[in-house]
Design a protein around this motif. Sequence first.
Motif: not given
Length: 118
Positions: A36-46, A48-50, A102-103, A108-114
């Motif tokens: 969690e220190k490495t990845i951006p904080p969760i701001t919304a539901f996302s 699954a996948g990527g 999430r990591l 891989e540079g895949v953005k989380e989708e809401n």
Amino acid sequence: AVQENLCIVQAETAGADKRLERAKTEEAEAIIRAIEKTIPPITAFSVAGGTELSALLDVVRTLVRRTERRMSAVEGAELRTFSDGTKAYMNRLSTLLFALARLANFAEGVKEENPSYK
């Protein structure tokens, strides 16, 4: 380590005198905090996948949650009891798998989708 811990859970489920200690849960929690220190904080539901790895980790997380519910049902039916350490570990394992998914996307540079909720 997860596979070793799951072998202990399986043994406990089968009735062996094996239990997961709280320290195993604390180890998982330390890994979660590090991720969690490495990845951006969760701001919304996302959604699954990527990446393929992230999707596979999401499937495994779903199976762990199902296992948790079944363990509760087994206890509710008074067929077997599970140690507090084992129940806590199974709960945190699903969180660990979520963090790893999430990591995997982040690496891989895949953005989380809401979800679009359409």
